[in-house]
Motif scaffolding. Structure first.
Motif, PDB file in Angstrom:
ATOM      1  N   ASN A  40       0.863  -1.180   0.000  1.00  0.00           N
ATOM      2  CA  ASN A  40       0.000   0.000   0.000  1.00  0.00           C
ATOM      3  C   ASN A  40       0.902   1.235   0.000  1.00  0.00           C
ATOM      4  O   ASN A  40       2.111   1.141   0.148  1.00  0.00           O
ATOM      5  N   GLY A  41       0.293   2.393  -0.199  1.00  0.00           N
ATOM      6  CA  GLY A  41       1.063   3.621  -0.105  1.00  0.00           C
ATOM      7  C   GLY A  41       1.694   4.082  -1.400  1.00  0.00           C
ATOM      8  O   GLY A  41       2.676   4.828  -1.376  1.00  0.00           O
ATOM      9  N   GLY A  42       1.160   3.663  -2.528  1.00  0.00           N
ATOM     10  CA  GLY A  42       1.698   4.103  -3.805  1.00  0.00           C
ATOM     11  C   GLY A  42       1.611   5.607  -3.986  1.00  0.00           C
ATOM     12  O   GLY A  42       2.575   6.251  -4.420  1.00  0.00           O
ATOM     13  N   TYR A  43       0.479   6.171  -3.659  1.00  0.00           N
ATOM     14  CA  TYR A  43       0.315   7.626  -3.776  1.00  0.00           C
ATOM     15  C   TYR A  43       1.328   8.356  -2.893  1.00  0.00           C
ATOM     16  O   TYR A  43       1.947   9.340  -3.303  1.00  0.00           O
ATOM     17  N   LYS A  44       1.505   7.882  -1.680  1.00  0.00           N
ATOM     18  CA  LYS A  44       2.414   8.541  -0.739  1.00  0.00           C
ATOM     19  C   LYS A  44       3.862   8.448  -1.222  1.00  0.00           C
ATOM     20  O   LYS A  44       4.629   9.423  -1.138  1.00  0.00           O
ATOM     21  N   ALA A  45       4.249   7.304  -1.750  1.00  0.00           N
ATOM     22  CA  ALA A  45       5.622   7.134  -2.223  1.00  0.00           C
ATOM     23  C   ALA A  45       5.909   8.038  -3.416  1.00  0.00           C
ATOM     24  O   ALA A  45       6.990   8.633  -3.520  1.00  0.00           O
ATOM     25  N   LEU A  46       4.935   8.158  -4.301  1.00  0.00           N
ATOM     26  CA  LEU A  46       5.130   8.972  -5.500  1.00  0.00           C
ATOM     27  C   LEU A  46       5.088  10.464  -5.197  1.00  0.00           C
ATOM     28  O   LEU A  46       5.566  11.282  -5.990  1.00  0.00           O
ATOM     29  N   ASN A  47       4.542  10.830  -4.061  1.00  0.00           N
ATOM     30  CA  ASN A  47       4.448  12.237  -3.687  1.00  0.00           C
ATOM     31  C   ASN A  47       5.583  12.687  -2.770  1.00  0.00           C
ATOM     32  O   ASN A  47       5.581  13.818  -2.288  1.00  0.00           O
ATOM     33  N   MET A  48       6.547  11.818  -2.510  1.00  0.00           N
ATOM     34  CA  MET A  48       7.683  12.218  -1.691  1.00  0.00           C
ATOM     35  C   MET A  48       8.556  13.202  -2.469  1.00  0.00           C
ATOM     36  O   MET A  48       8.751  13.064  -3.669  1.00  0.00           O
TER      37      MET A  48
END
Length: 355
Positions: free
Chosen positions: A245-253
């Motif tokens: 999970n957390g694809g959006y969060k990883a790409l927004n780093m």
């Protein structure tokens, strides 16, 4: 039956079979059942012929009348090359053996290419529902350029006697906008002619792999792909089982800005448990109004155990079945049929409940 399922699950049996979902409760879902077409699809804009074909799919094979589906998909001859796919078992270079495996394995339907299904349609199209895959990634251009292109018309699938068409969209790719338009138009025409529609909702972008983690299978990104898929009126969504999970969060780093997300997706609507991650995928299918089927994945060293685990996760999450190909056709037909029936046993087992 439950004893055999527990044996296949091994050390993971208790954790998977006893998990209680505390994210999205099961009473919010539209769960599979023998009355699913009457309860859900009959309230939609689908015409009577589409309802008839959905009923035909749901009432074929060993899972008939349960609301669950077991589908054999064999389009790997194009998607992965025939040599890479069929060298392990050359019998499947012969298209008829693909259809025979689906029937022998007790499947609800067989999904394949225009060529495979068309080559034997007069013999089999009235015996098992055909799902014609209308677009593919042809993989012969050099260098490889991942794209789904149309291989034929919807009318061609109708003339073959197909019950449904299937298509893939690479959500997140540079070609996604064109693919969405093409597939939406194809699905509209299929419904007009009375065929059901199934969408392979795949994510595809090199940027989705970050710091050694592959977010192509993250619950948040695949969930949004599902939501885009049901928006163009896919009747059934096919998706890979979530692994993180957390694809959006990883790409927004860092300084980049990608998409939009709410932190509650991670704190309230999901957990690290694969059943909860899969339930989030189902939530994005209008809480199950459009059934979710998960893919069986590549063949490996423990195909039966892996297939049972995937089926248990899908069923307990509230999903509607599996679409499993390589695990079945890359082995002798009797073993492949046994694997398909083993998957179906999970959905027939009343001791495997909705979490």
């Amino acid at each position: 039956m439950i004893d055999k399922i527990q044996e296949y699950l091994g050390d993971e049996a208790d954790a998977l079979l006893s998990h209680e979902c505390k994210t999205i409760s099961k009473d919010r879902l539209h769960l599979p059942g023998g009355d699913f077409v009457d309860r859900i699809f009959a309230q939609t804009d689908r015409n009577q012929r589409v309802l008839n074909n959905l009923n035909w799919i749901l009432n074929t094979g060993r899972l008939a009348g349960t609301g669950y589906v077991s589908i054999l998909p064999v389009d790997q001859g194009i998607e992965h090359s025939a040599g890479a796919s069929f060298a392990k078992n050359p019998d499947y270079f012969d298209s008829e053996n693909i259809i025979k495996l689906a029937i022998e394995g007790g499947c609800n339907a067989v999904a394949s290419t225009y060529g495979v299904l068309g080559s034997c349609s007069r013999k089999y199209a009235h015996k098992i529902p055909f799902i014609v895959k209308v677009n593919h990634n042809q993989l012969m251009s050099y260098p490889n350029h991942p794209d789904q292109i149309m291989f034929g018309s919807v009318d061609q699938a109708f003339d073959m006697g197909a019950a449904a068409i299937g298509a893939t969209i690479y959500f997140g790719s540079q070609e996604a906008n064109r693919q969405i338009i093409e597939v939406a138009e194809a699905f509209y025409r299929a419904h007009e002619l009375g065929m059901a529609t199934i969408l392979w909702c795949y994510t595809r972008n090199d940027a989705f792999k970050k710091d050694g983690v592959d977010y192509h299978v993250s619950a948040d990104l695949t969930g949004q792909a599902n939501h885009l898929g049901v928006t163009i009126e896919a009747d059934i969504i096919k998706q890979k089982l979530p692994e993180n999970n957390g694809g959006y969060k990883a790409l927004n780093m860092g300084s980049s800005s990608y998409g939009k997300i709410d932190e509650r997706v991670y704190t309230e609507l999901t957990s690290e448990n694969p059943i909860d991650l899969t339930r989030y995928q189902i939530a994005n299918c209008y809480m199950g109004r459009q059934p979710l089927i998960n893919s069986g994945g590549a063949s490996g060293a423990n195909d039966f155990g892996d297939a049972v685990k995937t089926a248990v996760i899908n069923k307990r999450a509230g999903g509607a079945g599996l679409i499993s190909g390589r695990k079945a056709f890359q082995r002798p037909i009797d073993e492949g049929a046994k694997l398909l029936r083993t998957i179906q046993d999970v959905y027939l087992c009343k001791d495997v409940t909705i979490a």
